[in-house]
Design a protein around this motif. Structure first.
Motif, PDB file in Angstrom:
ATOM      1  N   ARG A  39      48.925 -28.743 -10.864  1.00  0.00           N
ATOM      2  CA  ARG A  39      49.596 -28.800  -9.552  1.00  0.00           C
ATOM      3  C   ARG A  39      50.930 -28.053  -9.589  1.00  0.00           C
ATOM      4  N   VAL A  40      51.695 -28.275 -10.641  1.00  0.00           N
ATOM      5  CA  VAL A  40      52.986 -27.579 -10.784  1.00  0.00           C
ATOM      6  C   VAL A  40      52.772 -26.065 -10.806  1.00  0.00           C
ATOM      7  N   ALA A  41      51.746 -25.633 -11.512  1.00  0.00           N
ATOM      8  CA  ALA A  41      51.466 -24.196 -11.630  1.00  0.00           C
ATOM      9  C   ALA A  41      51.136 -23.570 -10.280  1.00  0.00           C
ATOM     10  N   HIS A  42      50.693 -24.383  -9.318  1.00  0.00           N
ATOM     11  CA  HIS A  42      50.347 -23.854  -7.997  1.00  0.00           C
ATOM     12  C   HIS A  42      51.543 -23.149  -7.349  1.00  0.00           C
ATOM     13  N   GLY A  43      52.738 -23.585  -7.662  1.00  0.00           N
ATOM     14  CA  GLY A  43      53.943 -22.950  -7.128  1.00  0.00           C
ATOM     15  C   GLY A  43      54.191 -21.552  -7.671  1.00  0.00           C
ATOM     16  N   LEU A  44      53.499 -21.206  -8.746  1.00  0.00           N
ATOM     17  CA  LEU A  44      53.655 -19.877  -9.337  1.00  0.00           C
ATOM     18  C   LEU A  44      52.593 -18.905  -8.835  1.00  0.00           C
ATOM     19  N   CYS A  45      51.743 -19.383  -7.953  1.00  0.00           N
ATOM     20  CA  CYS A  45      50.631 -18.578  -7.449  1.00  0.00           C
ATOM     21  C   CYS A  45      51.097 -17.393  -6.616  1.00  0.00           C
ATOM     22  N   LYS A  46      50.265 -16.371  -6.664  1.00  0.00           N
ATOM     23  CA  LYS A  46      50.435 -15.188  -5.819  1.00  0.00           C
ATOM     24  C   LYS A  46      51.820 -14.572  -5.980  1.00  0.00           C
ATOM     25  N   GLY A  47      52.252 -14.509  -7.239  1.00  0.00           N
ATOM     26  CA  GLY A  47      53.526 -13.873  -7.541  1.00  0.00           C
ATOM     27  C   GLY A  47      54.717 -14.764  -7.266  1.00  0.00           C
ATOM     28  N   ILE A  48      54.693 -15.978  -7.712  1.00  0.00           N
ATOM     29  CA  ILE A  48      55.730 -17.013  -7.549  1.00  0.00           C
ATOM     30  C   ILE A  48      55.969 -17.298  -6.069  1.00  0.00           C
ATOM     31  N   GLY A  49      55.404 -18.390  -5.633  1.00  0.00           N
ATOM     32  CA  GLY A  49      55.612 -18.827  -4.256  1.00  0.00           C
ATOM     33  C   GLY A  49      55.068 -17.871  -3.215  1.00  0.00           C
ATOM     34  N   THR A  51      55.246 -14.713  -3.079  1.00  0.00           N
ATOM     35  CA  THR A  51      56.167 -13.612  -2.778  1.00  0.00           C
ATOM     36  C   THR A  51      55.706 -12.282  -3.356  1.00  0.00           C
ATOM     37  N   GLN A  52      54.649 -12.315  -4.145  1.00  0.00           N
ATOM     38  CA  GLN A  52      54.131 -11.163  -4.864  1.00  0.00           C
ATOM     39  C   GLN A  52      55.143 -10.586  -5.856  1.00  0.00           C
ATOM     40  N   LYS A  53      55.965 -11.454  -6.402  1.00  0.00           N
ATOM     41  CA  LYS A  53      56.900 -11.007  -7.452  1.00  0.00           C
ATOM     42  C   LYS A  53      56.200 -11.175  -8.800  1.00  0.00           C
ATOM     43  N   LEU A  58      50.759 -13.550 -15.797  1.00  0.00           N
ATOM     44  CA  LEU A  58      51.828 -13.483 -16.796  1.00  0.00           C
ATOM     45  C   LEU A  58      52.483 -14.850 -16.974  1.00  0.00           C
ATOM     46  N   THR A  59      52.832 -15.515 -15.879  1.00  0.00           N
ATOM     47  CA  THR A  59      53.473 -16.831 -16.007  1.00  0.00           C
ATOM     48  C   THR A  59      52.505 -17.851 -16.590  1.00  0.00           C
ATOM     49  N   GLY A  60      51.229 -17.729 -16.271  1.00  0.00           N
ATOM     50  CA  GLY A  60      50.236 -18.621 -16.865  1.00  0.00           C
ATOM     51  C   GLY A  60      50.122 -18.411 -18.370  1.00  0.00           C
ATOM     52  N   GLY A  61      50.134 -17.165 -18.800  1.00  0.00           N
ATOM     53  CA  GLY A  61      50.078 -16.867 -20.236  1.00  0.00           C
ATOM     54  C   GLY A  61      51.292 -17.400 -20.972  1.00  0.00           C
ATOM     55  N   ILE A  62      52.453 -17.223 -20.375  1.00  0.00           N
ATOM     56  CA  ILE A  62      53.679 -17.771 -20.969  1.00  0.00           C
ATOM     57  C   ILE A  62      53.585 -19.296 -21.026  1.00  0.00           C
ATOM     58  N   GLY A  63      53.000 -19.889 -19.986  1.00  0.00           N
ATOM     59  CA  GLY A  63      52.811 -21.336 -19.980  1.00  0.00           C
ATOM     60  C   GLY A  63      51.936 -21.809 -21.125  1.00  0.00           C
ATOM     61  N   THR A 100      54.882  -5.995 -14.240  1.00  0.00           N
ATOM     62  CA  THR A 100      54.757  -7.454 -14.297  1.00  0.00           C
ATOM     63  C   THR A 100      54.767  -8.045 -12.887  1.00  0.00           C
ATOM     64  N   GLU A 101      54.862  -7.198 -11.886  1.00  0.00           N
ATOM     65  CA  GLU A 101      54.961  -7.645 -10.505  1.00  0.00           C
ATOM     66  C   GLU A 101      53.590  -7.663  -9.837  1.00  0.00           C
ATOM     67  N   CYS A 102      53.283  -8.774  -9.210  1.00  0.00           N
ATOM     68  CA  CYS A 102      52.020  -8.958  -8.496  1.00  0.00           C
ATOM     69  C   CYS A 102      51.773  -7.823  -7.503  1.00  0.00           C
ATOM     70  N   ILE A 103      52.767  -7.478  -6.721  1.00  0.00           N
ATOM     71  CA  ILE A 103      52.589  -6.451  -5.685  1.00  0.00           C
ATOM     72  C   ILE A 103      52.205  -5.103  -6.286  1.00  0.00           C
ATOM     73  N   ASP A 104      52.741  -4.779  -7.465  1.00  0.00           N
ATOM     74  CA  ASP A 104      52.394  -3.525  -8.125  1.00  0.00           C
ATOM     75  C   ASP A 104      50.967  -3.556  -8.667  1.00  0.00           C
ATOM     76  N   LEU A 105      50.534  -4.734  -9.084  1.00  0.00           N
ATOM     77  CA  LEU A 105      49.222  -4.870  -9.712  1.00  0.00           C
ATOM     78  C   LEU A 105      48.080  -4.934  -8.698  1.00  0.00           C
TER      79      LEU A 105
END
Length: 148
Positions: A39-49, A51-53, A58-63, A100-105
């Protein structure tokens, strides 16, 4: 590899985002569940909140790396190799995918309008990144699937 891609497809079809998928795969490998973490990880979805950042893969792998080497309670210390593991994964990620940016990927995606086209683009990134996390953990003598 095909089995991993199929698992990723099933999780995505069930509505989980990239960050959640990465963490669910790791927990499934251990045959454990942690609904609060997912559930917490859901806030990191689609490029953190949404925002496509910073990319959710990447954040999941770091997690996942944090599950093995991060600080989890007062009596515990962060493993000294945690920063090196994160650096290794982050540098590989940017080199492999060019950003590392969602929008670029995945390009500009209108999530709020139900655009699901990004899921195909993210599939390859998920597979390669999950395998790289496994590799990084192995390089630093962690037994993947067992944090005991």
């Amino acid at each position: 590899m095909d089995d991993l891609a199929f698992k990723i497809f099933k999780l995505s079809a069930s509505g989980f985002c990239c960050t959640q998928i990465m963490l669910k795969l790791a927990l499934d490998e251990e045959e454990t569940k942690n609904h609060d973490l997912i559930r917490v990880a859901h806030g990191l979805c689609k490029g953190i909140g949404s925002t496509q950042k910073t990319c959710g893969v990447l954040t999941g792998g770091i997690g996942i790396l944090g599950l093995y080497a991060g600080k989890g309670h007062e009596e515990e210390y962060t493993q000294e190799n945690f920063s090196r593991m994160m650096d290794t994964f982050c540098e590989w990620f940017e080199s492999e995918f060019g950003s590392t940016e969602c929008i670029d990927l995945i390009g500009v995606t209108e999530f709020e309008n139900g655009d699901q086209s990004y899921q195909v683009k993210c599939g390859d990134i998920l597979v390669k990144s999950y395998m790289k996390v496994y590799e990084v953990l192995s390089e630093y003598d962690y037994e993947y699937g067992s944090r005991e």
